[in-house]
Design a protein around this motif. Structure first.
Motif, PDB file in Angstrom:
ATOM      1  N   ASP A 181      -9.147 -39.934 -55.227  1.00  0.00           N
ATOM      2  CA  ASP A 181      -9.258 -40.852 -54.087  1.00  0.00           C
ATOM      3  C   ASP A 181      -7.919 -41.534 -53.812  1.00  0.00           C
ATOM      4  O   ASP A 181      -7.497 -41.650 -52.658  1.00  0.00           O
ATOM      5  CB  ASP A 181     -10.316 -41.928 -54.366  1.00  0.00           C
ATOM      6  CG  ASP A 181     -11.726 -41.374 -54.286  1.00  0.00           C
ATOM      7  OD1 ASP A 181     -11.887 -40.240 -53.803  1.00  0.00           O
ATOM      8  OD2 ASP A 181     -12.651 -42.070 -54.719  1.00  0.00           O
ATOM      9  N   PHE A 182      -7.254 -41.989 -54.877  1.00  0.00           N
ATOM     10  CA  PHE A 182      -5.987 -42.697 -54.667  1.00  0.00           C
ATOM     11  C   PHE A 182      -4.953 -41.736 -54.081  1.00  0.00           C
ATOM     12  O   PHE A 182      -4.180 -42.109 -53.191  1.00  0.00           O
ATOM     13  CB  PHE A 182      -5.522 -43.318 -55.984  1.00  0.00           C
ATOM     14  CG  PHE A 182      -4.448 -44.370 -55.834  1.00  0.00           C
ATOM     15  CD1 PHE A 182      -4.455 -45.261 -54.771  1.00  0.00           C
ATOM     16  CD2 PHE A 182      -3.434 -44.484 -56.783  1.00  0.00           C
ATOM     17  CE1 PHE A 182      -3.463 -46.243 -54.634  1.00  0.00           C
ATOM     18  CE2 PHE A 182      -2.441 -45.454 -56.656  1.00  0.00           C
ATOM     19  CZ  PHE A 182      -2.452 -46.331 -55.580  1.00  0.00           C
ATOM     20  N   SER A 183      -4.962 -40.492 -54.552  1.00  0.00           N
ATOM     21  CA  SER A 183      -4.031 -39.495 -54.010  1.00  0.00           C
ATOM     22  C   SER A 183      -4.251 -39.285 -52.520  1.00  0.00           C
ATOM     23  O   SER A 183      -3.293 -39.142 -51.760  1.00  0.00           O
ATOM     24  CB  SER A 183      -4.207 -38.143 -54.698  1.00  0.00           C
ATOM     25  OG  SER A 183      -3.955 -38.244 -56.052  1.00  0.00           O
ATOM     26  N   GLY A 184      -5.514 -39.269 -52.113  1.00  0.00           N
ATOM     27  CA  GLY A 184      -5.816 -39.095 -50.690  1.00  0.00           C
ATOM     28  C   GLY A 184      -5.219 -40.218 -49.860  1.00  0.00           C
ATOM     29  O   GLY A 184      -4.695 -39.997 -48.760  1.00  0.00           O
ATOM     30  N   ILE A 185      -5.286 -41.430 -50.390  1.00  0.00           N
ATOM     31  CA  ILE A 185      -4.727 -42.592 -49.687  1.00  0.00           C
ATOM     32  C   ILE A 185      -3.195 -42.499 -49.662  1.00  0.00           C
ATOM     33  O   ILE A 185      -2.548 -42.750 -48.638  1.00  0.00           O
ATOM     34  CB  ILE A 185      -5.206 -43.890 -50.371  1.00  0.00           C
ATOM     35  CG1 ILE A 185      -6.722 -44.053 -50.180  1.00  0.00           C
ATOM     36  CG2 ILE A 185      -4.445 -45.098 -49.842  1.00  0.00           C
ATOM     37  CD1 ILE A 185      -7.368 -45.118 -51.041  1.00  0.00           C
ATOM     38  N   ILE A 186      -2.622 -42.113 -50.784  1.00  0.00           N
ATOM     39  CA  ILE A 186      -1.155 -41.983 -50.875  1.00  0.00           C
ATOM     40  C   ILE A 186      -0.663 -40.923 -49.891  1.00  0.00           C
ATOM     41  O   ILE A 186       0.337 -41.109 -49.187  1.00  0.00           O
ATOM     42  CB  ILE A 186      -0.746 -41.627 -52.319  1.00  0.00           C
ATOM     43  CG1 ILE A 186      -1.054 -42.800 -53.253  1.00  0.00           C
ATOM     44  CG2 ILE A 186       0.732 -41.249 -52.392  1.00  0.00           C
ATOM     45  CD1 ILE A 186      -1.059 -42.429 -54.728  1.00  0.00           C
ATOM     46  N   GLU A 187      -1.377 -39.810 -49.830  1.00  0.00           N
ATOM     47  CA  GLU A 187      -0.967 -38.740 -48.910  1.00  0.00           C
ATOM     48  C   GLU A 187      -1.057 -39.212 -47.454  1.00  0.00           C
ATOM     49  O   GLU A 187      -0.193 -38.879 -46.626  1.00  0.00           O
ATOM     50  CB  GLU A 187      -1.823 -37.490 -49.140  1.00  0.00           C
ATOM     51  CG  GLU A 187      -1.357 -36.718 -50.382  1.00  0.00           C
ATOM     52  CD  GLU A 187      -2.445 -35.845 -51.014  1.00  0.00           C
ATOM     53  OE1 GLU A 187      -3.449 -35.539 -50.344  1.00  0.00           O
ATOM     54  OE2 GLU A 187      -2.277 -35.487 -52.211  1.00  0.00           O
ATOM     55  N   ALA A 188      -2.067 -40.004 -47.153  1.00  0.00           N
ATOM     56  CA  ALA A 188      -2.175 -40.535 -45.784  1.00  0.00           C
ATOM     57  C   ALA A 188      -1.016 -41.464 -45.470  1.00  0.00           C
ATOM     58  O   ALA A 188      -0.470 -41.455 -44.361  1.00  0.00           O
ATOM     59  CB  ALA A 188      -3.517 -41.274 -45.615  1.00  0.00           C
ATOM     60  N   LEU A 189      -0.611 -42.265 -46.445  1.00  0.00           N
ATOM     61  CA  LEU A 189       0.523 -43.183 -46.219  1.00  0.00           C
ATOM     62  C   LEU A 189       1.818 -42.393 -46.066  1.00  0.00           C
ATOM     63  O   LEU A 189       2.655 -42.698 -45.210  1.00  0.00           O
ATOM     64  CB  LEU A 189       0.630 -44.174 -47.390  1.00  0.00           C
ATOM     65  CG  LEU A 189       1.753 -45.213 -47.275  1.00  0.00           C
ATOM     66  CD1 LEU A 189       1.577 -46.081 -46.024  1.00  0.00           C
ATOM     67  CD2 LEU A 189       1.813 -46.096 -48.529  1.00  0.00           C
ATOM     68  N   ASP A 190       1.954 -41.375 -46.878  1.00  0.00           N
ATOM     69  CA  ASP A 190       3.174 -40.550 -46.826  1.00  0.00           C
ATOM     70  C   ASP A 190       3.301 -39.877 -45.461  1.00  0.00           C
ATOM     71  O   ASP A 190       4.409 -39.685 -44.949  1.00  0.00           O
ATOM     72  CB  ASP A 190       3.082 -39.501 -47.939  1.00  0.00           C
ATOM     73  CG  ASP A 190       4.457 -38.935 -48.266  1.00  0.00           C
ATOM     74  OD1 ASP A 190       5.421 -39.718 -48.285  1.00  0.00           O
ATOM     75  OD2 ASP A 190       4.550 -37.715 -48.512  1.00  0.00           O
ATOM     76  N   ALA A 191       2.157 -39.525 -44.880  1.00  0.00           N
ATOM     77  CA  ALA A 191       2.174 -38.813 -43.595  1.00  0.00           C
ATOM     78  C   ALA A 191       2.275 -39.765 -42.394  1.00  0.00           C
ATOM     79  O   ALA A 191       2.514 -39.328 -41.269  1.00  0.00           O
ATOM     80  CB  ALA A 191       0.901 -37.966 -43.451  1.00  0.00           C
TER      81      ALA A 191
END
Ligand SMILES: O=C[C@H](O)COP(=O)(O)O
Length: 248
Positions: free
Chosen positions: A237-247
């Motif tokens: 879940d945290f990775s999904g949030i991080i990837e959204a921020l990165d994008a």
């Protein structure tokens, strides 16, 4: 402006058995351009620093005392957190304000102590549901900002987290317009007070951020990252949030 920030607040969760969860996160953050921070309970700061190894994962505390040392049973100083491997500390979280009676003046003193120890202070503000219903959200966060920040705040030393109390751990989030209104207000207020440094301060949104709503929240103006509670306990879940921020 410093890099965007995805910060996870583990609150009173985690143990030595959490190592695999952190290990699973590391390959997912290897190539991201934003900063990634986990704030475990103080008992796990050193362990988590070791689990992070040579990765870019940053480690932070969830609170600190305003004094550097002394007769304060059960408390931890900012210098101790830094000594344990922390680079950041969350201050004035609404759970500390509610559970421990922390006032703006106390948060200001703790923020000063964090800066003195070389820690980045993540200062939390946010209105209760009753205050929002009363149309006082901006007044409340404005007063918290005015009372909680010491002199000398810079974009490198301080991060602001807007966390509406009623959105924390509830699955409810403000509308994107409401988030934008508060973040724009914070940016205007801080820029008026601090000039360029206020323009450089990162403004995080916190309160029921999940992989499913992260992208739309990060598209809101003046949202420079998130302070994530429950979803930061799960590496996927945290990775999904991080990837959204990165994008974003
Ligand atoms: O510090 C984090 C916030 O309190 C948000 O918690 P939550 O993501 O579980 O709502």
């Amino acid at each position: 402006m410093p890099k965007k920030l995805a910060a996870g607040n583990w609150k009173m969760n985690g143990s030595s058995a959490s190592a695999p969860e952190v290990a699973a996160l590391l390959p997912r953050i290897a190539d991201v351009s934003c900063q990634v921070l986990l704030c475990p309970p103080a008992t796990l700061v050193t362990s988590m620093k070791n689990w992070a190894g040579s990765s870019d994962l940053l480690i932070g505390g969830q609170d600190c005392h305003a004094n550097e040392s002394g007769a304060h049973t059960g408390d931890i100083s900012a210098a101790m957190l830094a000594d344990a491997g922390a680079t950041h500390v969350i201050l004035g979280h609404s759970e500390r304000r509610a559970d421990h009676g922390e006032t703006d003046a106390m948060v200001k003193a703790k923020t000063r102590a964090a800066h003195a120890a070389g820690l980045v202070a993540i200062v939390c503000v946010g209105e209760t549901e009753a205050e929002r219903d009363d149309s006082r959200a901006l007044d409340v966060v404005g007063a918290q900002i005015a009372g909680s920040l010491p002199d000398g705040v810079t974009g490198d030393s301080t991060v602001i987290a807007y966390e509406p109390v009623w959105a924390i751990g509830t699955g409810r989030t403000p509308t994107l317009e409401q988030i934008g209104e508060v973040h724009d207000f914070l940016r205007d207020t801080l820029t008026r007070q601090l000039g360029t440094e206020g323009a450089n301060l990162r403004l995080l949104y916190g309160g029921s951020v999940k992989p499913g709503n992260a992208a739309e929240i990060f598209a809101v103006s003046n949202v420079d990252g998130a302070l994530v509670g429950g979803a930061s306990l799960n590496s996927s879940d945290f990775s999904g949030i991080i990837e959204a921020l990165d994008a974003a």
